[in-house]
Design a protein around this motif. Structure first.
Motif, PDB file in Angstrom:
ATOM      1  N   ALA A 123     -41.661  39.068  -0.373  1.00 25.03           N
ATOM      2  CA  ALA A 123     -42.376  37.916  -0.474  1.00 25.03           C
ATOM      3  C   ALA A 123     -41.985  36.720  -1.765  1.00 25.03           C
ATOM      4  N   MET A 124     -41.410  37.429  -2.728  1.00 25.59           N
ATOM      5  CA  MET A 124     -40.627  36.718  -3.676  1.00 25.59           C
ATOM      6  C   MET A 124     -39.454  36.208  -3.309  1.00 25.59           C
ATOM      7  N   GLU A 125     -38.640  36.755  -2.514  1.00 24.21           N
ATOM      8  CA  GLU A 125     -37.445  36.292  -2.057  1.00 24.21           C
ATOM      9  C   GLU A 125     -37.825  34.879  -0.956  1.00 24.21           C
ATOM     10  N   MET A 126     -38.978  34.865  -0.361  1.00 22.34           N
ATOM     11  CA  MET A 126     -39.429  33.759   0.486  1.00 22.34           C
ATOM     12  C   MET A 126     -39.612  32.557  -0.440  1.00 22.34           C
ATOM     13  N   ILE A 127     -40.505  33.045  -1.438  1.00 25.07           N
ATOM     14  CA  ILE A 127     -40.955  31.927  -2.453  1.00 25.07           C
ATOM     15  C   ILE A 127     -39.634  31.131  -3.088  1.00 25.07           C
ATOM     16  N   ALA A 128     -38.651  32.177  -3.336  1.00 28.26           N
ATOM     17  CA  ALA A 128     -37.357  31.734  -4.000  1.00 28.26           C
ATOM     18  C   ALA A 128     -36.599  30.701  -2.938  1.00 28.26           C
ATOM     19  N   ASP A 129     -36.622  31.287  -1.714  1.00 26.40           N
ATOM     20  CA  ASP A 129     -35.875  30.584  -0.782  1.00 26.40           C
ATOM     21  C   ASP A 129     -36.559  29.148  -0.597  1.00 26.40           C
ATOM     22  N   ARG A 130     -37.886  29.069  -0.645  1.00 26.59           N
ATOM     23  CA  ARG A 130     -38.645  27.624  -0.087  1.00 26.59           C
ATOM     24  C   ARG A 130     -38.340  26.859  -1.373  1.00 26.59           C
TER      25      ARG A 130
END
Length: 189
Positions: A123-130
C-alpha cells in the motif's frame, strides 16, 4: 419466604441501621462492588496522548495492561482540558479496542466491486508511486507569462486538527519540497 440474612442486607435497612440516611456511605456498598478494582490501578503503564477528534487538543492518559489499552481518561495535568473530555473523547477507547476497527489496508481496484486486503508495504509503495506520478504529470516549470514557478497543482495537503506544530512543520516542508502550493491545516479553517 425471605431469609433474615437477605432481609437484613437490604440497602435501605443498612442505611437506617448504620446512620447513613442519604445512602452515600458504606451502607450502600455491596459485596460485589467491594471486589471491583479500577482498570487504572491495574495498568502496567500510562501513555500520554491527545484526543483524535477535534482541534481543541485535549490531553489523554492511555492506561495499558499487557500491551492492550484498558482505559483512556482525561489528563488532569493538561492546561487545555484540565482532565475533562467531551463525550466523543471519553469514548475514544472504543476507537482503539473495537472489534469492528479495521487493522488492515483495504483496497478496491478501479471499477472493482470487491475490497481486498493489502500488506502495508504494498500500500505504501502504491501511494508513493501515485504521488510521484501526480507530481510528474502536473508539474509546471513556467506559468502562462513565462515566469519560472516550479510547482504542481496536482498535490495538496489538508492537515488534521490533532497535528501538533512539529508535525505541521514537517508536512509543510515535505509538500513544499515536492512543489505543492495548496497546503492547509484543518485547525485554521
Amino acid at each position: 419466604m425471605v431469609s433474615a440474612k437477605t432481609f437484613l442486607s437490604w440497602p435501605v435497612l443498612r442505611q437506617a441501621s448504620r446512620g447513613d440516611a442519604l445512602g452515600r456511605g458504606p451502607a450502600v456498598k455491596s459485596a460485589h462492588s467491594d471486589k471491583i478494582e479500577a482498570r487504572t490501578t491495574t495498568a502496567d503503564r500510562v501513555a500520554k496522548s491527545v484526543c483524535p477528534y477535534c482541534a481543541v487538543g485535549c490531553a489523554q492518559r492511555v492506561f495499558v495492561k499487557d500491551e492492550k489499552v484498558v482505559q483512556i481518561e482525561g489528563d488532569p495535568d493538561s492546561p487545555i482540558s484540565r482532565g475533562r473530555l467531551c463525550p466523543k473523547g471519553s469514548a475514544s477507547k472504543n476507537l482503539v479496542t473495537s472489534p469492528l476497527r479495521l487493522d488492515k489496508v483495504r483496497y478496491r481496484r478501479p471499477f472493482g466491486t470487491e475490497w481486498e486486503d493489502l500488506d502495508l508495504e504494498t500500500a505504501m509503495e502504491m501511494i508513493a508511486d501515485r504521488v510521484v506520478r501526480a507530481r510528474k504529470d502536473t508539474w509546471q516549470e513556467f506559468d502562462e507569462k513565462d515566469r519560472r514557478v516550479r510547482r504542481t497543482l496536482g498535490l495538496a495537503s489538508l492537515g488534521g486538527a490533532t497535528l501538533d506544530n512539529e508535525e505541521n512543520y514537517l508536512i509543510k516542508k515535505l509538500f513544499t519540497a515536492m512543489g505543492a502550493i495548496q497546503i492547509e491545516n484543518q485547525a485554521r479553517i
